[in-house]
Motif scaffolding. Structure first.
Motif, PDB file in Angstrom:
ATOM      1  N   ASN A  35     -17.150  -5.961   3.948  1.00  0.00           N
ATOM      2  CA  ASN A  35     -17.893  -5.173   3.242  1.00  0.00           C
ATOM      3  C   ASN A  35     -18.903  -4.299   4.110  1.00  0.00           C
ATOM      4  O   ASN A  35     -19.015  -3.058   4.131  1.00  0.00           O
ATOM      5  N   SER A  46       0.878  -1.295  -0.076  1.00  0.00           N
ATOM      6  CA  SER A  46      -0.130   0.142  -0.150  1.00  0.00           C
ATOM      7  C   SER A  46       0.910   1.214   0.034  1.00  0.00           C
ATOM      8  O   SER A  46       0.536   2.199  -0.528  1.00  0.00           O
ATOM      9  N   PRO A  63     -12.605  -0.680  -0.046  1.00  0.00           N
ATOM     10  CA  PRO A  63     -13.193   0.236  -1.082  1.00  0.00           C
ATOM     11  C   PRO A  63     -14.169  -0.401  -2.143  1.00  0.00           C
ATOM     12  O   PRO A  63     -14.105  -1.717  -2.317  1.00  0.00           O
ATOM     13  N   ARG A  64     -14.600   0.458  -2.954  1.00  0.00           N
ATOM     14  CA  ARG A  64     -15.497  -0.123  -4.129  1.00  0.00           C
ATOM     15  C   ARG A  64     -14.776  -0.520  -5.393  1.00  0.00           C
ATOM     16  O   ARG A  64     -14.561   0.337  -6.377  1.00  0.00           O
ATOM     17  N   VAL A  65     -13.833  -1.793  -5.180  1.00  0.00           N
ATOM     18  CA  VAL A  65     -12.944  -2.092  -6.502  1.00  0.00           C
ATOM     19  C   VAL A  65     -13.364  -3.627  -6.472  1.00  0.00           C
ATOM     20  O   VAL A  65     -14.181  -4.159  -5.784  1.00  0.00           O
ATOM     21  N   ARG A 117      -7.529   1.025   0.960  1.00  0.00           N
ATOM     22  CA  ARG A 117      -7.991   2.165   0.047  1.00  0.00           C
ATOM     23  C   ARG A 117      -6.850   2.172  -1.246  1.00  0.00           C
ATOM     24  O   ARG A 117      -7.293   2.709  -2.212  1.00  0.00           O
ATOM     25  N   GLN A 118      -5.623   1.619  -0.999  1.00  0.00           N
ATOM     26  CA  GLN A 118      -4.357   1.798  -1.919  1.00  0.00           C
ATOM     27  C   GLN A 118      -4.608   0.609  -2.978  1.00  0.00           C
ATOM     28  O   GLN A 118      -3.700   0.773  -3.936  1.00  0.00           O
ATOM     29  N   ARG A 134      -7.985   0.144   6.948  1.00  0.00           N
ATOM     30  CA  ARG A 134      -8.892   0.832   6.049  1.00  0.00           C
ATOM     31  C   ARG A 134      -8.136   1.521   5.331  1.00  0.00           C
ATOM     32  O   ARG A 134      -8.358   1.649   3.778  1.00  0.00           O
ATOM     33  N   SER A 135      -7.229   2.246   5.556  1.00  0.00           N
ATOM     34  CA  SER A 135      -6.311   3.220   4.791  1.00  0.00           C
ATOM     35  C   SER A 135      -5.603   2.523   3.905  1.00  0.00           C
ATOM     36  O   SER A 135      -5.224   2.811   2.873  1.00  0.00           O
ATOM     37  N   ASP A 145      -6.146  -2.630  -5.532  1.00  0.00           N
ATOM     38  CA  ASP A 145      -6.955  -2.633  -6.583  1.00  0.00           C
ATOM     39  C   ASP A 145      -7.990  -3.806  -6.797  1.00  0.00           C
ATOM     40  O   ASP A 145      -8.802  -3.642  -7.588  1.00  0.00           O
TER      41      ASP A 145
END
Length: 390
Positions: A171, A105, A177-179, A154-155, A150-151, A157
């Motif tokens: 979820n 990340s 994240p929404r990936v 976020r990085q 969480r951070s 994919d």
């Protein structure tokens, strides 16, 4: 090789658990479809498990890189990961477990790794899960571990989640994240499955409980169940396979109950499958599991399983079909279900056969590698599309 893909798997190894065991089966299978190499990182003062797994992977024709470090935060770790990824001209990096996710990340956030990174979600955090399992409590959202995780996520994919309960937890908690995401259960190398041994009623039943000696595996419930079962089967034995921090506590419990000659601690055994096939029942009283490869080991061994009706075991076991599910946290219920199996040869054989057939049809490595390949392609496609748009 059928796919023009190069994937570097990155993992920090400090012991031998489910993620490490998965890699030993997954990478050789993936390597038949694509290039699937592995970078193993380990702390200098704890090399044993990492070097052993590296050796086993190399024996299975996997290209393995090894990097040792002193401290988790030293910058040379990230530099090494980046260099291996760039020099190997990999299309994608697949991280396993939290340390790898952390390092990857940072590389992504700083723009030092310009290829997609995916991660497999095996579970969240032992301290939290030992208290609450996969139940989401308000305290979760105020934990520093939650905020950092969480951070980190976020990085990344894309995410592979090993069961429905793991997907639901990550979820609903807002951690991911929404990936791209996909639930892909573990597969099993069906070539490892031994011949089925005759399953006849025994007056001296042998019960096995495999797994790390940690609290959530429920060993104390198993010991109590066997104590009760001695009234019906005086020659019963409980065989505990695995090692871990709870060993002393469990040995003390066995001594205090006078079960020294009944409960046998085998420690870690290399060929677990061959040991399990000599058992009459495999007991898996876990309080929670992200997935539980041990269920597939039991299916392969041809021995019926008794487990608590808890996630994710109850995603794998269908009561009365491919195993039996006991009332959660109840040694009495474990006793009832074990007695049911020991007193019914036909039921025991029917369950063992159904479990083995399901292993071959559903939890096979071919299905798993196909799902991984399709997921990698989706992540790569989305990554390229997003880069064009930006």
């Amino acid at each position: 090789m059928t796919e023009d893909l190069k994937v570097l798997h990155v993992i920090n190894i400090g012991g031998y658990g489910g993620a490490e065991k998965l890699l030993l089966q997954l990478l050789p299978a993936l390597n038949q479809q694509m290039v699937a190499d592995c970078l193993i990182l380990y702390k200098e003062d704890n090399p044993e498990a990492a070097l052993k797994i590296a050796s086993e992977l190399r024996d299975r024709k996997i290209e393995v890189y090894i990097y040792s470090y002193r401290k988790l935060l030293q910058g040379s770790i990230r530099k090494a990961i980046r260099n291996y990824a760039i020099q190997g001209k990999y299309d994608l990096v697949h991280g396993h477990l939290k340390q790898a996710d952390f390092w990857l990340s940072i590389l992504k956030k700083r723009g030092q790794l310009k290829i997609p990174v995916v991660s497999t979600m095996h579970g969240y955090n032992d301290a939290y899960e030992n208290k609450y399992g996969f139940v989401i409590k308000k305290s979760l959202f105020f934990s520093p571990y939650y905020l950092v995780s969480r951070s980190i996520f976020r990085q990344l994919d894309g995410f592979i989640l090993i069961s429905n309960i793991v997907s639901e937890f990550f979820n609903r908690s807002g951690l991911l994240p929404r990936v791209s995401q996909k639930v892909i259960p573990h597969g099993y190398d069906t070539e490892l499955i031994p011949e089925v041994k005759a399953s006849l009623r025994s007056l001296q039943p042998r019960i096995a409980i495999p797994g790390r000696l940690i609290r959530r595996k429920g060993h104390l419930y198993a010991i109590e169940a066997v104590r009760q079962l001695k009234a019906f089967f005086p020659g019963i034995t409980l065989h505990i396979y695995g090692d871990g921090p709870e060993r002393q506590t469990l040995e003390n419990k066995v001594r205090s109950e006078g079960l020294d000659n009944t409960v046998i601690f085998h420690g870690y055994v290399h060929d677990l499958l061959m040991s399990l096939r000599d058992m009459d029942v495999i007991l898996i009283p876990s309080l929670w599991e992200g997935f539980g490869l041990v269920f597939l080991d039991a299916f392969a061994a041809g021995v019926p399983v008794v487990a608590f009706d808890l996630p994710a075991g109850n995603e794998i076991i269908r009561h009365g079909y491919n195993g039996l599910l006991a009332t959660p946290y109840s040694s009495d219920s474990l006793v009832e279900n074990i007695q049911l199996l020991m007193n019914d040869d036909l039921l025991r054989q029917k369950i063992s056969m159904a479990a083995r057939q399901e292993l071959i049809a559903v939890f096979n490595m071919r299905s798993m590698t196909k799902a991984y390949t399709e997921f990698y392609k989706t992540v790569l496609s989305n990554y390229k599309k997003n880069n064009r748009q930006s």
